[in-house]
Scaffold this motif. Structure first.
Motif, PDB file in Angstrom:
ATOM      1  N   GLY A   1      -6.290  -5.814  -1.196  1.00 51.48           N
ATOM      2  CA  GLY A   1      -6.934  -5.126  -2.313  1.00 51.48           C
ATOM      3  C   GLY A   1      -8.141  -4.311  -1.906  1.00 51.48           C
ATOM      4  O   GLY A   1      -8.849  -3.776  -2.760  1.00 51.48           O
TER       5      GLY A   1
ATOM      6  N   GLY B   1      -0.276  -7.930  -0.653  1.00 57.19           N
ATOM      7  CA  GLY B   1      -0.964  -6.698  -0.282  1.00 57.19           C
ATOM      8  C   GLY B   1      -2.464  -6.891  -0.289  1.00 57.19           C
ATOM      9  O   GLY B   1      -2.999  -7.757  -0.981  1.00 57.19           O
TER      10      GLY B   1
ATOM     11  N   PRO C   1      -4.810  -6.856  -5.126  1.00 57.35           N
ATOM     12  CA  PRO C   1      -5.375  -5.610  -5.647  1.00 57.35           C
ATOM     13  C   PRO C   1      -5.361  -5.499  -7.153  1.00 57.35           C
ATOM     14  O   PRO C   1      -5.419  -4.416  -7.686  1.00 57.35           O
ATOM     15  CB  PRO C   1      -4.462  -4.548  -5.021  1.00 57.35           C
TER      16      PRO C   1
ATOM     17  N   LEU D   1       0.831  -1.200   0.000  1.00 54.30           N
ATOM     18  CA  LEU D   1       0.000   0.000   0.000  1.00 54.30           C
ATOM     19  C   LEU D   1       0.870   1.257   0.000  1.00 54.30           C
ATOM     20  O   LEU D   1       0.534   2.258  -0.646  1.00 54.30           O
ATOM     21  CB  LEU D   1      -0.931  -0.007   1.211  1.00 54.30           C
TER      22      LEU D   1
ATOM     23  N   LEU E   1       4.011  -5.926  -5.946  1.00 53.48           N
ATOM     24  CA  LEU E   1       3.181  -5.923  -4.744  1.00 53.48           C
ATOM     25  C   LEU E   1       3.042  -7.351  -4.236  1.00 53.48           C
ATOM     26  O   LEU E   1       2.472  -8.206  -4.917  1.00 53.48           O
ATOM     27  CB  LEU E   1       1.805  -5.326  -5.048  1.00 53.48           C
TER      28      LEU E   1
ATOM     29  N   LEU F   1       1.827   1.832  -3.547  1.00 55.39           N
ATOM     30  CA  LEU F   1       0.723   2.393  -4.332  1.00 55.39           C
ATOM     31  C   LEU F   1       0.510   3.868  -4.007  1.00 55.39           C
ATOM     32  O   LEU F   1       0.259   4.685  -4.904  1.00 55.39           O
ATOM     33  CB  LEU F   1      -0.560   1.607  -4.054  1.00 55.39           C
ATOM     34  N   LYS F   2       0.616   4.219  -2.740  1.00 53.42           N
ATOM     35  CA  LYS F   2       0.457   5.622  -2.355  1.00 53.42           C
ATOM     36  C   LYS F   2       1.608   6.458  -2.896  1.00 53.42           C
ATOM     37  O   LYS F   2       1.426   7.625  -3.280  1.00 53.42           O
ATOM     38  CB  LYS F   2       0.388   5.726  -0.830  1.00 53.42           C
TER      39      LYS F   2
ATOM     40  N   PRO G   1      -6.795   0.458  -2.017  1.00 54.16           N
ATOM     41  CA  PRO G   1      -5.777  -0.058  -2.941  1.00 54.16           C
ATOM     42  C   PRO G   1      -6.292  -0.244  -4.361  1.00 54.16           C
ATOM     43  O   PRO G   1      -5.563   0.019  -5.323  1.00 54.16           O
ATOM     44  CB  PRO G   1      -5.389  -1.402  -2.312  1.00 54.16           C
TER      45      PRO G   1
END
Length: 288
Positions: free
Chosen positions: A119, A117, A209, A96, A114, A99-100, A181
């Motif tokens: 989703g 992680g 995700p 995460l 990933l 992704l951020k 996500p």
């Protein structure tokens, strides 16, 4: 070149934790990638292990700080390796964070890997994990999560859940719980690889995700792979499985870190301690 982002809690750069995890997962991953000619940089995040002094007070920590650190480490790793960009390998909560970190775009990040992680937003996962609590603790916990998701702190969290909902950690939870996500990955146009464990104790294969992700125009489709071992509580890889062969000892190129804000390009200002495995290009020189 890739930066390995650790999972939640006091997980250090090797993948070990003071809570009883001693699998050295990230070190093994780094050494295996080094065998294949891929350099990695793994970090002790703010407030953990050798980066303990770089962490703010718990009440001041926000999720965005981890994402900013990831961007800064990617830029620095790429610069030191003489590459235009670096990959982010995020495990568990680190997925995460990755992704951020790419929200809004970042040309210093090549793409994302990933591993195990979630989703879905963390609130949905936490409610599943807390569903077996006895009453009235479960109702109180769910009500507290609803308040935190709305951006409000909770004064009367269940004492039995103080480790999760203590007042000092609630500002961090408020910054973390709203993140979706699936929405973040749908908005990202770069390449993504998703690996998920089939026997994970915290997230399932359906949590990956990737299934609803929009495929970016002109880029390879998102790849996914299922592994028969859990990712959040990993064991040492067995040779016959072939997921990660036992590597030769990796080259280590020193450590970098310091206090204060993160400023890409200024190694001493980066907020966490790192170890480099592999030595392609300029990473053969020490990182100080």
């Amino acid at each position: 070149m890739a930066v390995i982002l650790p999972g939640s809690g006091p997980t250090d750069r090797d993948g070990n934790s003071a809570l009883g995890v001693a699998a050295s997962t990230y070190r093994l991953l780094a050494e295996g990638l080094a065998d294949q000619g891929v350099a990695t940089l793994r970090i002790d995040k703010r407030g953990v292990a050798a980066s303990a002094a770089a962490g703010p007070a718990e009440a001041d920590l926000r999720f965005d700080a981890y994402a900013a650190d990831a961007r800064a480490w990617a830029a620095e790793a790429a610069s030191r390796a003489g590459k235009p960009c670096a990959w982010l390998i995020g495990h568990s909560e680190g997925a995460l964070v990755a992704l951020k970190a790419v929200q809004g775009g970042d040309d210093k990040i090549c793409g994302l890997i990933l591993l195990s992680g979630a989703g879905r937003p963390a609130g949905a996962v936490l409610r599943e994990q807390l569903a077996s609590l006895p009453e009235p603790t479960k109702t109180q916990a769910f009500a507290a999560l609803t308040e935190l998701e709305a951006g409000r702190t909770v004064a009367d969290a269940p004492p039995a859940l103080a480790a999760l909902l203590r007042p000092s950690v609630q500002p961090y939870l408020i910054s973390w719980l709203p993140l979706d996500p699936a929405a973040l990955i749908a908005a990202y146009d770069g390449p993504v690889f998703i690996g998920q464990g089939t026997t994970d104790l915290q997230v399932s294969v359906t949590d990956a995700p990737g299934p609803g992700r929009r495929r970016p125009q002109g880029d390879p489709e998102t790849l996914g792979r299922r592994q028969p071992r859990p990712e959040n509580r990993p064991r040492r890889p067995r040779r016959q499985h072939g997921h990660l062969r036992r590597p030769r000892p990796a080259a280590r190129a020193g450590r970098g870190g310091g206090r204060g804000g993160v400023h890409p390009g200024e190694w001493e200002a980066l907020s966490s301690v790192a170890v480099v495995s592999g030595s392609p290009g300029r990473l053969s020189t020490p990182v100080i």
